[in-house]
Motif scaffolding. Structure first.
Motif, PDB file in Angstrom:
ATOM      1  N   ARG A   1       0.364  -6.178  14.168  1.00 49.30           N
ATOM      2  CA  ARG A   1       1.513  -6.254  14.608  1.00 49.30           C
ATOM      3  C   ARG A   1       2.337  -4.855  14.583  1.00 49.30           C
ATOM      4  NH1 ARG A   1       5.426 -11.118  13.042  1.00 49.30           N
ATOM      5  NH2 ARG A   1       4.773 -11.236  15.305  1.00 49.30           N
TER       6      ARG A   1
ATOM      7  N   GLN B   1       1.401  -9.684  18.526  1.00 45.55           N
ATOM      8  CA  GLN B   1       1.546  -8.479  19.883  1.00 45.55           C
ATOM      9  C   GLN B   1       2.717  -8.448  20.802  1.00 45.55           C
ATOM     10  OE1 GLN B   1      -1.539  -8.072  22.106  1.00 45.55           O
ATOM     11  NE2 GLN B   1      -2.506  -7.148  20.428  1.00 45.55           N
TER      12      GLN B   1
ATOM     13  N   GLY C   1       0.605  -2.256  17.213  1.00 48.00           N
ATOM     14  CA  GLY C   1       0.702  -2.915  18.880  1.00 48.00           C
ATOM     15  C   GLY C   1      -0.426  -3.031  19.705  1.00 48.00           C
ATOM     16  N   PRO C   2      -0.449  -3.514  20.623  1.00 49.88           N
ATOM     17  CA  PRO C   2      -1.621  -3.649  22.401  1.00 49.88           C
ATOM     18  C   PRO C   2      -1.896  -1.938  22.447  1.00 49.88           C
ATOM     19  CG  PRO C   2       0.589  -4.454  22.996  1.00 49.88           C
ATOM     20  CD  PRO C   2       0.991  -4.021  22.033  1.00 49.88           C
TER      21      PRO C   2
END
Length: 329
Positions: free
Chosen positions: A325, A288, A328-329
């Motif tokens: 990835r 992340q 994302g977060p």
């Protein structure tokens, strides 16, 4: 504009308030910003003087929305900001790694003026991108410590609550922003005022800079059992080359069976499963927060092959490392 609404000269001449600019970036941490600015407001209240003045700045002068959806009105933009003594960058939560080019250029311009510049939470990351922290001690939220060290080797990165090094001030965010501001207020106007502010906020004490960001391991895992704490500490220190359960038991001085009973009783898990979870959490953090190749992430978290890592990661989180990835977060 100061806290009571009257206008004052922003210069820090004798008898004039110290003027702080707060650069708010979209997704900024509201608790960190509030902790910092409220300490300054309370300093004015408990002293009965206008010790501090604050200006809220956004890149374009428009209101800025925090990570929890609360909007804060901006008083100025990067082009229309007034003079001030210190700037505090309130970064996005989680860190925004793109779209900050204009802010980074602006920070470099401020650096040439010799201005005191600080970062709260991920604000430290933007300061690092602008080259403001090279050769300085600095910190950032513990979640981002590893990536800051990897990306910016010229920064002396610490895991302390906050760092004050010459004209650079950084902290881990959250309530640590209040500790940092109380420390600065104490330096500028005396410990008595800082202590009075702490009492008003029902804070039992002002934590010092060197206080660690994360709570002690025994508090995190909810037990004070010495052997169990030793075992988990060994796990956390050996993510890239995992120890076997027999190795862990040997190093902490208990039998494998006894170690397994401790994990079952206190952590409702077995050593191997708990260890795997730690490694996967570390991998998720890297996916992340960094651009490290997935194969390298796998190796750094103790997986022999990228395919084994991908399968294990998907079974645990429901997505592959590549999907993690991308999302994302």
């Amino acid at each position: 504009m100061n806290f009571n609404g009257s206008t004052r000269n922003p210069r820090n001449d004798s008898g004039m308030p110290r003027h702080y600019g707060f650069l708010l970036l979209p997704g900024y941490s509201l608790i960190a910003f509030a902790s910092a600015i409220e300490a300054l407001r309370m300093a004015n209240w408990v002293s009965g003087q206008d010790l501090y003045e604050c200006t809220m700045i956004s890149p374009d002068g428009a209101a800025v929305t925090s990570s929890c959806g609360v909007e804060t009105r901006a008083d100025a933009s990067l082009e229309t900001m007034p003079d001030f003594n210190s700037l505090i960058v309130c970064g996005a939560s989680p860190v925004a790694r793109t779209g900050n080019e204009s802010v980074i250029r602006w920070l470099r311009q401020l650096q040439k003026r010799g201005m005191e510049i600080g970062g709260i939470g991920t604000g430290s990351y933007l300061m690092a991108c602008a080259g403001l922290l090279d050769g300085y001690r600095a910190t950032i939220h513990w979640w981002d410590l590893g990536s800051l060290r990897d990306e910016f080797p010229n920064i002396n990165v610490s895991s302390n609550l906050f760092e004050i090094d010459r004209d650079r001030i950084t902290c881990g965010g959250g309530s640590a922003a209040m500790d940092m501001m109380l420390f600065l207020i104490g330096q500028q106007h005396g410990l008595e005022i800082a202590s009075s502010i702490s009492e008003q906020f029902v804070c039992e004490r002002i934590r010092p800079p060197q206080h660690p960001q994360r709570i002690p391991l025994q508090a995190r895992i909810g037990t004070s059992h010495k052997k169990l704490i030793e075992a988990v500490s060994l796990m956390e220190a050996n993510i890239d080359e995992p120890l076997t359960t027999d190795d862990l038991a040997f190093h902490v001085g208990v039998s494998r069976r006894h170690l397994e009973r401790l994990f079952k009783k206190h952590l409702q898990s077995v050593p191997s499963k708990y260890y795997l979870q730690l490694r996967l959490e570390k991998a998720r953090q890297q996916l992340q927060q960094t651009e490290t190749p997935i194969a390298e992430v796998a190796r750094s978290c103790g997986f022999a092959t990228a395919s084994h890592f991908s399968t294990t990661y998907r079974n645990h989180y429901g997505v592959t490392p590549r999907q993690e990835r991308t999302a994302g977060p």
